[in-house]
Scaffold this motif. Structure first.
Motif, short mmCIF file in Angstrom:
data_model
loop_
_atom_site.label_atom_id
_atom_site.label_comp_id
_atom_site.label_asym_id
_atom_site.label_seq_id
_atom_site.Cartn_x
_atom_site.Cartn_y
_atom_site.Cartn_z
N LEU A 72 -1.44 -1.10 5.48
CA LEU A 72 -1.58 -1.66 4.14
C LEU A 72 -2.98 -1.40 3.62
N ASP A 121 -5.17 -0.77 -3.40
CA ASP A 121 -4.97 0.27 -4.42
C ASP A 121 -6.30 0.85 -4.88
N TYR A 158 4.89 -7.85 3.21
CA TYR A 158 3.70 -7.38 2.50
C TYR A 158 3.80 -7.67 1.01
N THR A 218 2.58 -6.32 -2.20
CA THR A 218 1.99 -5.02 -2.59
C THR A 218 1.58 -4.98 -4.06
N ARG A 219 1.27 -6.13 -4.64
CA ARG A 219 0.81 -6.12 -6.03
C ARG A 219 -0.53 -5.40 -6.17
N GLN A 233 -1.90 -3.80 -3.21
CA GLN A 233 -1.99 -2.95 -2.04
C GLN A 233 -0.80 -2.00 -2.01
N HIS A 234 -0.88 -1.01 -1.14
CA HIS A 234 0.23 -0.09 -0.95
C HIS A 234 0.35 0.24 0.53
N TYR A 235 1.55 0.63 0.92
CA TYR A 235 1.79 1.05 2.30
C TYR A 235 1.45 2.53 2.41
N GLU A 236 0.54 2.86 3.32
CA GLU A 236 0.08 4.23 3.45
C GLU A 236 0.46 4.78 4.81
#
Length: 245
Positions: A92, A95, A233, A235-236, A238-241
């Motif tokens: 995680l 952004d 998670y 994800t507002r 954050q992003h899954y990388e």
């Protein structure tokens, strides 16, 4: 072990046989995480093969992130204590792209009767108990993850909430140091869901808010599953990388 091993029905290349012997030493704890392994010359003498054969076996283990080569220093067993490995299994990312502090807050740690699905994933008997851990994680002071973790009680006997709260580093480094369990790989399933009321409360969201559910099974040496976790998670921001090699 001679270089001219005769073929058989179960024949494998010689370097693969040496790789299996190296894996056996890792699995038995002969070489602990963070420690150096013998030099290629020493290993070649030990197994009575050429250095080239040893090098090929070590190269494969390094490619699989089980060993780490340090130029001019030697080859070391991979460890979750090393800075490069500490968050290898945490995907995680903000952004913004900026590195922010990651902080864990453990909510519970208790032995329970293993749920059927967890026993199946851990490949344990239905009668075996597991330890369930609940925690939230914050990125930059903002709660972003709620997860539940299940571990076989027999392997992790003595784990308590107090011990978890007093540990200063990543959870996988805790397993490594306190329970001689080194995580080497993981499998994940990811899907989008709507937050249930309890999950939403932990993440300080409205029920029904969109979340990313990541279900993971982690393995130690010998392809043995030793941890199941279900992470939610937010994800507002954050992003899954996932970096694919």
């Amino acid at each position: 072990m001679p270089e001219t091993t005769a073929p058989s029905a179960t024949f494998s290349p010689l370097y693969q046989q040496i790789k299996a012997l190296l894996l056996s030493s890792l699995q038995s704890g002969e070489w602990r995480p963070g420690a150096p392994i013998p030099s290629e010359m020493e290993l070649a003498a030990r197994y009575e093969v050429s250095q080239g054969t040893v090098r090929k076996a070590v190269d494969e283990l390094a490619t699989e992130n089980l060993l780490i080569r340090h130029q001019g220093k030697g080859t070391f067993v991979a460890s979750h204590h090393s800075e490069a490995w500490q968050y290898r299994f945490f995907s995680l990312m903000p952004d913004s792209g900026k590195k922010v502090p990651l902080k864990s807050h453990f909510l519970a740690c208790k032995p329970i009767k293993s749920p059927a699905k967890i026993a199946q994933l851990l490949k344990t008997a239905a009668s075996e108990r597991v330890i369930q851990i609940d925690r939230v994680q914050s990125l930059g002071g903002q709660v972003a993850v709620f997860e539940q973790i299940w571990l076989p009680e027999q392997r992790f006997s003595g784990m308590t909430l107090d011990r978890l709260e007093s540990w200063p580093g990543p959870l996988y480094a805790f397993y490594e140091s306190e329970f001689a369990t080194h995580m080497v790989r993981a499998e994940e399933k990811i899907k989008a869901i709507a937050a249930e009321a309890t999950i939403a409360n932990h993440l300080k969201l409205e029920p029904g808010s969109p979340l990313l559910l990541v279900e993971r099974v982690s393995y130690t040496y010998g392809n043995k599953p030793v941890e199941v976790r279900r992470a939610h998670y937010d994800t507002r921001q954050q992003h899954y990388e996932n970096k694919l090699n």
